[in-house]
Design an enzyme around this catalytic site. Structure first.
Site, PDB file in Angstrom:
ATOM      1  N   GLY A   7      72.149  38.348-105.453  1.00 34.96           N
ATOM      2  CA  GLY A   7      73.336  38.836-106.140  1.00 34.96           C
ATOM      3  C   GLY A   7      73.393  38.336-107.572  1.00 34.96           C
ATOM      4  O   GLY A   7      72.966  37.223-107.875  1.00 34.96           O
ATOM      5  N   ALA A   8      73.918  39.188-108.443  1.00 35.19           N
ATOM      6  CA  ALA A   8      74.110  38.811-109.844  1.00 35.19           C
ATOM      7  C   ALA A   8      75.516  39.193-110.278  1.00 35.19           C
ATOM      8  O   ALA A   8      75.736  39.688-111.377  1.00 35.19           O
ATOM      9  CB  ALA A   8      73.067  39.477-110.736  1.00 35.19           C
ATOM     10  N   GLY A   9      76.466  38.978-109.359  1.00 31.40           N
ATOM     11  CA  GLY A   9      77.870  39.214-109.684  1.00 31.40           C
ATOM     12  C   GLY A   9      78.476  37.993-110.339  1.00 31.40           C
ATOM     13  O   GLY A   9      77.773  37.218-110.991  1.00 31.40           O
ATOM     14  N   VAL A  11      79.687  35.097-109.173  1.00 37.25           N
ATOM     15  CA  VAL A  11      79.200  33.784-108.733  1.00 37.25           C
ATOM     16  C   VAL A  11      77.683  33.663-108.921  1.00 37.25           C
ATOM     17  O   VAL A  11      77.193  32.755-109.583  1.00 37.25           O
ATOM     18  CB  VAL A  11      79.585  33.514-107.267  1.00 37.25           C
ATOM     19  CG1 VAL A  11      78.977  32.197-106.781  1.00 37.25           C
ATOM     20  CG2 VAL A  11      81.099  33.465-107.122  1.00 37.25           C
ATOM     21  N   GLY A  12      76.931  34.609-108.334  1.00 38.43           N
ATOM     22  CA  GLY A  12      75.483  34.545-108.450  1.00 38.43           C
ATOM     23  C   GLY A  12      74.999  34.689-109.878  1.00 38.43           C
ATOM     24  O   GLY A  12      74.078  33.992-110.306  1.00 38.43           O
ATOM     25  N   ASN A 102      82.682  31.544 -99.306  1.00 36.25           N
ATOM     26  CA  ASN A 102      83.898  30.850 -98.914  1.00 36.25           C
ATOM     27  C   ASN A 102      83.899  30.612 -97.405  1.00 36.25           C
ATOM     28  O   ASN A 102      83.306  31.374 -96.646  1.00 36.25           O
ATOM     29  CB  ASN A 102      85.132  31.667 -99.297  1.00 36.25           C
ATOM     30  CG  ASN A 102      85.307  31.777-100.799  1.00 36.25           C
ATOM     31  OD1 ASN A 102      85.089  30.808-101.520  1.00 36.25           O
ATOM     32  ND2 ASN A 102      85.698  32.944-101.279  1.00 36.25           N
ATOM     33  N   LYS A 185      87.987  22.936 -99.460  1.00 33.44           N
ATOM     34  CA  LYS A 185      88.191  24.216-100.138  1.00 33.44           C
ATOM     35  C   LYS A 185      88.782  25.253 -99.193  1.00 33.44           C
ATOM     36  O   LYS A 185      89.635  26.054 -99.594  1.00 33.44           O
ATOM     37  CB  LYS A 185      86.880  24.736-100.725  1.00 33.44           C
ATOM     38  CG  LYS A 185      87.089  26.047-101.506  1.00 33.44           C
ATOM     39  CD  LYS A 185      85.820  26.580-102.141  1.00 33.44           C
ATOM     40  CE  LYS A 185      86.116  27.880-102.890  1.00 33.44           C
ATOM     41  NZ  LYS A 185      84.899  28.475-103.490  1.00 33.44           N
ATOM     42  N   GLU A 268      87.701  39.468 -96.843  1.00 34.46           N
ATOM     43  CA  GLU A 268      87.102  38.377 -96.088  1.00 34.46           C
ATOM     44  C   GLU A 268      88.128  37.764 -95.132  1.00 34.46           C
ATOM     45  O   GLU A 268      88.027  36.589 -94.767  1.00 34.46           O
ATOM     46  CB  GLU A 268      86.559  37.310 -97.036  1.00 34.46           C
ATOM     47  CG  GLU A 268      85.368  37.771 -97.850  1.00 34.46           C
ATOM     48  CD  GLU A 268      84.754  36.667 -98.692  1.00 34.46           C
ATOM     49  OE1 GLU A 268      83.512  36.526 -98.670  1.00 34.46           O
ATOM     50  OE2 GLU A 268      85.518  35.940 -99.358  1.00 34.46           O
TER      51      GLU A 268
END
Length: 307
Positions: A7-9, A11-12, A102, A185, A268
């Site tokens: 992923g490159a969103g 976070v990634g 998460n 968290k 989620e």
């Protein structure tokens, strides 16, 4: 160390991009459209901590993967099964997997799918979003990642990862008590997301109502009680600290779960609220407000599926 980032969103893209900035051998596994955008415009981070535009390596074909030393999983929980299928060829007997999802429900699933690999725990803290033009917008200068072996053992690879991040604006901690950090968290996030989605409002708006503060504290107390039942110490001082953070730092923060509901997207909810509620039932912990919040999200998912 060869690193694959799934992923490159937000976070990634951010944490992987900073690794590339540090000179790491980093490759992104992304969908073809995202790969084309990265090839034409580069990976772009717009951040008060330092912006970045960089050419990066990317792969879209699962069959083209070979084992990596480290795999960062940054997908949404509802995409986890498909993501694990995608990275199957990237995981070998010497591979370490670092999930930055998460919650905790994903840990058993990853361990069962890849018993040959080492599985770390991980926590990412960042306020960022992927813009329509493909750039990652970082809301402030804070970005932190905690990671480490679940049994707290020393790990040379974790030290190497921390050294890479030390060259970037990211705060990185090789944490020997990572499961405690993940529970910390989860309690905070479940309270925030549960109240956001149940009331369809920000914490600041909920606080402005007569019963708002009492209900927020009730949700926090229920979530902390589940963590205690699972063996993680949440004393009153820690609960109070979380309450203070919720009503101040996170007062105007919109959880991704509320954002997803407002945009008609999958949530989620099961991974966060559902898993926490299941653990509450398992331990006989009373969590009525958590159950109501979970039912609210489940009803949304039923209505969404019917559409």
């Amino acid at each position: 160390m060869r690193i694959l980032i799934l992923g490159a969103g937000a976070v990634g893209g951010y944490f992987g991009g900073r690794l590339a900035e540090a000179g790491a051998d980093a490759t992104f596994f992304v969908r073809p459209a995202r790969a084309r955008l990265l090839a034409s415009r580069g990976l772009r981070i717009d951040s008060p901590a330092g912006s970045l535009v960089r050419d990066v390596k990317s792969i879209s074909d699962p069959g083209a993967l070979a084992p990596f030393d480290l795999v960062l999983l940054t997908c949404k929980a509802y995409d986890l099964d498909a993501s694990l299928n995608d990275i199957a060829h990237a995981v070998g007997p010497c591979t370490t997997i670092l999930p930055l999802l998460n919650g905790l429900a994903h840990m058993e699933k990853i361990a069962a799918r890849f018993p040959q690999a080492r599985l770390w725990g991980g926590v990412a803290r960042i306020s960022a979003a992927l813009d329509d033009d493909g750039a990652i917008r970082h809301a402030d200068s804070f970005a932190r990642i905690d990671f480490g072996a679940r049994d707290g053992r020393a790990d040379a690879l974790a030290d190497q990862l921390a050294e890479l991040y030390a060259k970037t604006p990211v705060i990185a901690a090789h944490n020997p008590n990572i499961l405690r950090e993940m529970w910390d968290k989860l309690v905070f996030l479940a309270t925030l997301a549960g109240m956001n989605t149940l009331m369809r409002a920000l914490i600041a708006d909920i606080m402005a109502t007569p019963a708002g503060e009492r209900l927020i504290n009730q949700m926090l107390s229920e979530c902390a009680s589940v963590a205690r039942a699972e063996g993680f110490d949440f004393d009153e001082a820690r609960v109070a600290q979380h309450g203070d953070s919720l009503t101040k730092r996170a007062a105007n923060m919109k959880s991704s779960m509320l954002h997803d509901i407002e945009h008609g997207a999958p949530t989620e909810g099961e991974h966060i609220l559902g898993d926490l509620h299941a653990r509450a039932r398992q331990h006989g912990v009373s969590a009525p407000l958590l159950e109501i919040a979970l039912t609210h999200v489940r009803a949304y998912e039923v209505r969404r599926a019917r559409r």
